[in-house]
Design an enzyme around this catalytic site. Structure first.
Site, PDB file in Angstrom:
ATOM      1  N   HIS A 131      -7.061   0.395  70.968  1.00 10.33           N
ATOM      2  CA  HIS A 131      -6.214  -0.278  69.980  1.00 10.33           C
ATOM      3  C   HIS A 131      -6.311  -1.789  70.144  1.00 10.33           C
ATOM      4  O   HIS A 131      -6.381  -2.529  69.148  1.00 10.33           O
ATOM      5  CB  HIS A 131      -4.764   0.164  70.131  1.00 10.33           C
ATOM      6  CG  HIS A 131      -3.809  -0.670  69.335  1.00 10.33           C
ATOM      7  ND1 HIS A 131      -3.632  -0.518  67.973  1.00 10.33           N
ATOM      8  CD2 HIS A 131      -2.992  -1.703  69.700  1.00 10.33           C
ATOM      9  CE1 HIS A 131      -2.747  -1.402  67.540  1.00 10.33           C
ATOM     10  NE2 HIS A 131      -2.346  -2.133  68.571  1.00 10.33           N
ATOM     11  N   GLU A 132      -6.313  -2.261  71.374  1.00  2.55           N
ATOM     12  CA  GLU A 132      -6.351  -3.706  71.619  1.00  2.55           C
ATOM     13  C   GLU A 132      -7.675  -4.332  71.197  1.00  2.55           C
ATOM     14  O   GLU A 132      -7.730  -5.529  70.910  1.00  2.55           O
ATOM     15  CB  GLU A 132      -6.101  -3.996  73.107  1.00  2.55           C
ATOM     16  CG  GLU A 132      -4.756  -3.536  73.644  1.00  2.55           C
ATOM     17  CD  GLU A 132      -3.578  -4.274  73.038  1.00  2.55           C
ATOM     18  OE1 GLU A 132      -3.781  -5.385  72.496  1.00  2.55           O
ATOM     19  OE2 GLU A 132      -2.456  -3.745  73.098  1.00  2.55           O
TER      20      GLU A 132
END
Length: 316
Positions: A131-132
């Site tokens: 996600h990051e």
């Protein structure tokens, strides 16, 4: 002249027959998912992979062997667009070998508990870090959850993330914006991370985006390190964390959701449904499917009060 030729031949013979992997080769890994035999050679037959014959990257793994939890082929399947031309990480910056090498510095990571706990930890780690670093979008090829590990550095025009500190002083001209799988940011994170892994990241923060092993180490360090009042992500996903009365009153319960709270709860948790939280869960479910494990309960943090301000910058 004969003696010289004999010595040269001997050197060439030794170099050609030098062991390829394992303890005989400085911890080197076999390529293409091959097993490392007890003698330090790579192969895929029983002589290399069978019980008693294999020292690492063995089928099914062994206690302490991360290769038994996530193989090279699984890694590639999970992060199958990380080398896309549009991604900063193209050229295999985020490689399987770099991940395995970095993980070796953190005993317990991916090796704690039974095989279900171990697989969930790997799925959760890669979900949060994907996600990051995602480069995906809703209609992306293979879906939005196949594009983790696209970026090395925080996107946009980040600031220097320097907070005045005597303990972790900012170096002149250095910026501490998000880098690496967990997008570690701020001098007060780069400092202790660097000290823990034996690298001066205050003076050389961009090593997190230029050295693959250091990059993975920065993310695993954050994952394994509690920062009071927050537990470590590792302790949560392996079932070692027991919520206090304060945690229970804040609806913080064991599960993937509280890991999101640890990482970025100040922005994402406690206000019902959040698209960023759902993105993290989407990655987690996909990776659990690849690893063959159920995701467990309590995946979101919509009704949890945050621990406080997140230590990381959200790049999405």
């Amino acid at each position: 002249e004969f003696t010289t030729l004999f010595l040269l031949f001997s050197v060439l013979l030794l170099s050609a027959s030098a062991e390829q992997c394992g303890s005989q080769a400085g911890g080197a890994l076999c390529a293409s998912g091959l097993c490392c035999s007890k003698f330090g050679w790579c192969g895929n037959t029983n002589d290399y992979c069978g019980p008693g014959n294999c020292q690492s990257q063995c089928p099914g793994g062994s206690p302490g062997d991360l290769g038994g939890v996530i193989s090279n082929s699984m890694f590639d399947q999970m992060l199958n667009h990380r080398n896309d031309n549009a991604c900063q990480g193209k050229g295999n910056f985020y490689s399987y070998n770099a991940f395995i090498s970095a993980a070796g510095s953190f005993p317990g990571f991916g090796t704690t508990g039974d095989i279900t706990a171990r697989k969930r930890e790997i799925a959760a780690f890669f979900a949060q870090t994907s996600h990051e670093t995602t480069g995906g979008w809703a209609s992306a090829p293979d879906g939005p959850y196949a594009w983790g590990y696209c970026f090395l550095r925080e996107q946009g025009s980040p600031g220097d993330y320097c907070t005045p500190s005597n303990q972790w002083p900012c170096a002149p001209g250095r910026k501490y914006f998000g880098r690496g799988p967990i997008q570690i940011s701020h001098n007060y994170n780069y400092g202790p991370c660097g000290r823990a892994i034996g690298v001066d990241l205050l003076n050389n923060p961009d090593l997190v985006a230029t050295d693959s092993i250091i990059s993975f180490k920065s993310a695993i360090w954050f994952w394994m390190t509690p920062q009071s009042p927050k537990p470590s992500c590792h302790d949560v996903i392996t079932g070692r964390w027991q919520p206090s009365g304060t945690d229970q009153a804040a609806n913080r319960v064991p599960g993937f959701g509280v890991i999101t709270n640890i990482i970025n709860g100040g922005l994402e948790c406690g206000h019902g449904s959040d698209s960023r939280v759902q993105d993290r869960i989407g990655f987690y479910r996909r990776y659990c499917g690849i690893l063959g494990v159920s995701p467990g309960d309590n995946l979101d943090c919509g009704n949890q009060r945050s621990f406080g301000n997140g230590l990381l910058v959200d790049t999405v």
